[in-house]
Design a protein around this motif. Structure first.
Motif, PDB file in Angstrom:
ATOM      1  N   ASN A 127       0.834  -1.194   0.000  1.00 15.89           N
ATOM      2  CA  ASN A 127       0.000   0.000   0.000  1.00 15.89           C
ATOM      3  C   ASN A 127       0.880   1.260   0.000  1.00 15.89           C
ATOM      4  O   ASN A 127       1.839   1.360   0.768  1.00 15.89           O
ATOM      5  N   TYR A 128       0.512   2.202  -0.863  1.00 12.27           N
ATOM      6  CA  TYR A 128       1.253   3.456  -0.938  1.00 12.27           C
ATOM      7  C   TYR A 128       0.360   4.662  -0.640  1.00 12.27           C
ATOM      8  O   TYR A 128       0.654   5.771  -1.077  1.00 12.27           O
ATOM      9  N   ASN A 129      -0.729   4.448   0.115  1.00 17.31           N
ATOM     10  CA  ASN A 129      -1.525   5.617   0.484  1.00 17.31           C
ATOM     11  C   ASN A 129      -0.760   6.455   1.514  1.00 17.31           C
ATOM     12  O   ASN A 129       0.303   6.061   1.999  1.00 17.31           O
ATOM     13  N   HIS A 130      -1.278   7.617   1.873  1.00 12.33           N
ATOM     14  CA  HIS A 130      -0.506   8.552   2.695  1.00 12.33           C
ATOM     15  C   HIS A 130      -0.187   7.993   4.078  1.00 12.33           C
ATOM     16  O   HIS A 130       0.891   8.228   4.615  1.00 12.33           O
ATOM     17  N   ILE A 131      -1.108   7.226   4.656  1.00  9.47           N
ATOM     18  CA  ILE A 131      -0.863   6.645   5.978  1.00  9.47           C
ATOM     19  C   ILE A 131       0.242   5.592   5.897  1.00  9.47           C
ATOM     20  O   ILE A 131       1.165   5.569   6.724  1.00  9.47           O
ATOM     21  N   ALA A 132       0.142   4.711   4.909  1.00 14.96           N
ATOM     22  CA  ALA A 132       1.136   3.652   4.757  1.00 14.96           C
ATOM     23  C   ALA A 132       2.525   4.223   4.513  1.00 14.96           C
ATOM     24  O   ALA A 132       3.521   3.718   5.029  1.00 14.96           O
ATOM     25  N   GLN A 133       2.592   5.284   3.722  1.00 10.70           N
ATOM     26  CA  GLN A 133       3.902   5.882   3.456  1.00 10.70           C
ATOM     27  C   GLN A 133       4.485   6.554   4.699  1.00 10.70           C
ATOM     28  O   GLN A 133       5.699   6.519   4.915  1.00 10.70           O
ATOM     29  N   LYS A 134       3.640   7.143   5.527  1.00  7.91           N
ATOM     30  CA  LYS A 134       4.130   7.727   6.768  1.00  7.91           C
ATOM     31  C   LYS A 134       4.639   6.636   7.711  1.00  7.91           C
ATOM     32  O   LYS A 134       5.656   6.801   8.380  1.00  7.91           O
ATOM     33  N   ALA A 135       3.897   5.531   7.773  1.00  4.97           N
ATOM     34  CA  ALA A 135       4.285   4.435   8.666  1.00  4.97           C
ATOM     35  C   ALA A 135       5.576   3.775   8.184  1.00  4.97           C
ATOM     36  O   ALA A 135       6.502   3.522   8.958  1.00  4.97           O
ATOM     37  N   GLY A 136       5.622   3.442   6.903  1.00  2.18           N
ATOM     38  CA  GLY A 136       6.830   2.890   6.298  1.00  2.18           C
ATOM     39  C   GLY A 136       7.370   1.653   6.974  1.00  2.18           C
ATOM     40  O   GLY A 136       8.583   1.469   7.066  1.00  2.18           O
ATOM     41  N   ASN A 137       6.486   0.789   7.466  1.00  5.10           N
ATOM     42  CA  ASN A 137       6.983  -0.360   8.229  1.00  5.10           C
ATOM     43  C   ASN A 137       6.737  -1.704   7.550  1.00  5.10           C
ATOM     44  O   ASN A 137       6.671  -2.733   8.203  1.00  5.10           O
ATOM     45  N   VAL A 138       6.596  -1.715   6.232  1.00  2.00           N
ATOM     46  CA  VAL A 138       6.476  -2.984   5.512  1.00  2.00           C
ATOM     47  C   VAL A 138       7.220  -2.862   4.189  1.00  2.00           C
ATOM     48  O   VAL A 138       7.244  -1.791   3.566  1.00  2.00           O
ATOM     49  N   SER A 139       7.871  -3.930   3.789  1.00  2.00           N
ATOM     50  CA  SER A 139       8.616  -3.962   2.531  1.00  2.00           C
ATOM     51  C   SER A 139       8.060  -5.064   1.643  1.00  2.00           C
ATOM     52  O   SER A 139       7.282  -5.921   2.086  1.00  2.00           O
ATOM     53  N   GLY A 140       8.495  -5.066   0.398  1.00  2.00           N
ATOM     54  CA  GLY A 140       8.096  -6.136  -0.500  1.00  2.00           C
ATOM     55  C   GLY A 140       8.567  -7.487  -0.005  1.00  2.00           C
ATOM     56  O   GLY A 140       7.871  -8.496  -0.130  1.00  2.00           O
ATOM     57  N   GLU A 141       9.763  -7.516   0.582  1.00  2.00           N
ATOM     58  CA  GLU A 141      10.290  -8.766   1.142  1.00  2.00           C
ATOM     59  C   GLU A 141       9.420  -9.261   2.302  1.00  2.00           C
ATOM     60  O   GLU A 141       9.205 -10.471   2.448  1.00  2.00           O
ATOM     61  N   ASP A 142       8.906  -8.328   3.111  1.00  2.03           N
ATOM     62  CA  ASP A 142       8.005  -8.717   4.199  1.00  2.03           C
ATOM     63  C   ASP A 142       6.761  -9.401   3.647  1.00  2.03           C
ATOM     64  O   ASP A 142       6.306 -10.424   4.176  1.00  2.03           O
ATOM     65  N   LEU A 143       6.203  -8.839   2.582  1.00  3.50           N
ATOM     66  CA  LEU A 143       5.002  -9.404   1.976  1.00  3.50           C
ATOM     67  C   LEU A 143       5.279 -10.800   1.424  1.00  3.50           C
ATOM     68  O   LEU A 143       4.460 -11.714   1.570  1.00  3.50           O
ATOM     69  N   LEU A 144       6.438 -10.970   0.804  1.00  2.00           N
ATOM     70  CA  LEU A 144       6.792 -12.290   0.277  1.00  2.00           C
ATOM     71  C   LEU A 144       6.928 -13.311   1.397  1.00  2.00           C
ATOM     72  O   LEU A 144       6.473 -14.458   1.272  1.00  2.00           O
ATOM     73  N   GLU A 145       7.568 -12.942   2.487  1.00  2.00           N
ATOM     74  CA  GLU A 145       7.752 -13.868   3.598  1.00  2.00           C
ATOM     75  C   GLU A 145       6.402 -14.326   4.150  1.00  2.00           C
ATOM     76  O   GLU A 145       6.221 -15.510   4.482  1.00  2.00           O
ATOM     77  N   LEU A 146       5.454 -13.422   4.256  1.00  2.50           N
ATOM     78  CA  LEU A 146       4.124 -13.780   4.738  1.00  2.50           C
ATOM     79  C   LEU A 146       3.396 -14.658   3.722  1.00  2.50           C
ATOM     80  O   LEU A 146       2.659 -15.574   4.091  1.00  2.50           O
ATOM     81  N   THR A 147       3.626 -14.388   2.440  1.00  3.02           N
ATOM     82  CA  THR A 147       3.054 -15.230   1.393  1.00  3.02           C
ATOM     83  C   THR A 147       3.587 -16.650   1.504  1.00  3.02           C
ATOM     84  O   THR A 147       2.835 -17.626   1.416  1.00  3.02           O
ATOM     85  N   TYR A 148       4.900 -16.778   1.715  1.00  6.73           N
ATOM     86  CA  TYR A 148       5.506 -18.100   1.826  1.00  6.73           C
ATOM     87  C   TYR A 148       4.879 -18.920   2.957  1.00  6.73           C
ATOM     88  O   TYR A 148       4.681 -20.132   2.832  1.00  6.73           O
ATOM     89  N   LYS A 149       4.578 -18.264   4.069  1.00  7.96           N
ATOM     90  CA  LYS A 149       3.983 -18.989   5.199  1.00  7.96           C
ATOM     91  C   LYS A 149       2.660 -19.620   4.810  1.00  7.96           C
ATOM     92  O   LYS A 149       2.379 -20.769   5.162  1.00  7.96           O
ATOM     93  N   LYS A 150       1.831 -18.876   4.081  1.00  6.86           N
ATOM     94  CA  LYS A 150       0.541 -19.425   3.663  1.00  6.86           C
ATOM     95  C   LYS A 150       0.709 -20.515   2.611  1.00  6.86           C
ATOM     96  O   LYS A 150       0.004 -21.525   2.630  1.00  6.86           O
ATOM     97  N   ILE A 151       1.657 -20.332   1.697  1.00 11.38           N
ATOM     98  CA  ILE A 151       1.911 -21.346   0.681  1.00 11.38           C
ATOM     99  C   ILE A 151       2.380 -22.644   1.325  1.00 11.38           C
ATOM    100  O   ILE A 151       1.938 -23.745   0.953  1.00 11.38           O
TER     101      ILE A 151
END
Length: 207
Positions: A127-151
Motif C-alpha cells: 500500500n502506498y496511500n498517505h498513511i502507509a507511506q508515513k508508517a513505512g513499516n512494511v517492505s516487499g520482502e516482508d510481503l513475500l515472507e508472509l506469502t511463503y507462510k501461507k503457501i
C-alpha cells in the motif's frame, strides 16, 4: 510494529461487506511509468478480490499494521492452488536443456501441454496511500515472507512443486523477484505478453 495477516474470506463471514469494501478501497499503488501492472494490483483489490473470494477462484490475505495506534492496510497478496500449464507451442520454444529441467518437476498431459503442480501468486501489493507511506513499516520482502507462510501451510495439505507468477517485462519488478530467489523462464511469454517467474516450494523453506 508487528504485521498481522487477515483472511479476506474470514472477514466476509464476520464483517459487513460495505466496511470491507471501504478497507480495500484504502489501498493505493505506486504509479510507475511504463508499468501498467501496478494499476492491475490496485484494480484487483478494489473490484475483483471479493468476487474471486466468493467464487473460490483465489484467496486474498490482507496485511494489517498500525500507525499512531490506528490500524491500516499495509499490503496484500492473493494466491490460488493452480498448476502451471505451458501450451505445447510454448514448450517447444524452450531450450532443450530447460525442457529437460522442467520435466523433472512436471509432466506432459494427453493434450501435449506441460503441467507442474503448484501455486499461483496472482497478486502481491504494498500500500502506498498517505498513511502507509508515513508508517513505512512494511517492505516487499516482508510481503513475500508472509506469502511463503501461507503457501507452505497449503503445501502441507495438498502438495505441489512450485510457486509461480506472471509479471510485466519491467526490470525493477523482475529484479525484485530474482533477488528473492525466483527464476525467470526466459524463453517463455504468456499470451498476454507477460514473463514467468518460478520458485521451487522446497526453497521457500530455506528462506
Amino acid at each position: 510494529m508487528a504485521l498481522k495477516i487477515i483472511s479476506l474470506n474470514d472477514l466476509l463471514q464476520t464483517q459487513r461487506e460495505e466496511d470491507i469494501i471501504k478497507l480495500l478501497s484504502s489501498f493505493e499503488t505506486i504509479k510507475i511509468k511504463y508499468n501498467p501492472g501496478a494499476d492491475d494490483v490496485e484494480h484487483f483489490i478494489h473490484t475483483k478480490a471479493i468476487q474471486f473470494e466468493k467464487m473460490d477462484l483465489s484467496r486474498t490475505y490482507l496485511i494489517m499494521s498500525s500507525y499512531q495506534a490506528k490500524p491500516y492496510l499495509a499490503g496484500y497478496f492473493s494466491i490460488s492452488n493452480r498448476p502451471l500449464v505451458i501450451p505445447k507451442r510454448q514448450f517447444q520454444k524452450l531450450s532443450k536443456s530447460l525442457q529437460k529441467r522442467l520435466m523433472g518437476f512436471g509432466h506432459k498431459t494427453q493434450q501435449a501441454t506441460y503441467e507442474i503442480k503448484g501455486f499461483l501468486l496472482g497478486q502481491l501489493g504494498k500500500n502506498y496511500n498517505h498513511i502507509a507511506q508515513k508508517a513505512g513499516n512494511v517492505s516487499g520482502e516482508d510481503l513475500l515472507e508472509l506469502t511463503y507462510k501461507k503457501i507452505l501451510e497449503a503445501h502441507r495439505i495438498v502438495g505441489g512443486r512450485i510457486l509461480y507468477l506472471e509479471c510485466e517485462h519491467y526490470d525493477k519488478i523482475k529484479d525484485f523477484y530474482i533477488r528473492n530467489g525466483f527464476r525467470q523462464l526466459e524463453e517463455y511469454e504468456s499470451e498476454n505478453g507477460l514473463c514467468m517467474m518460478v520458485k521451487q516450494i522446497q526453497h521457500l523453506k530455506e528462506d
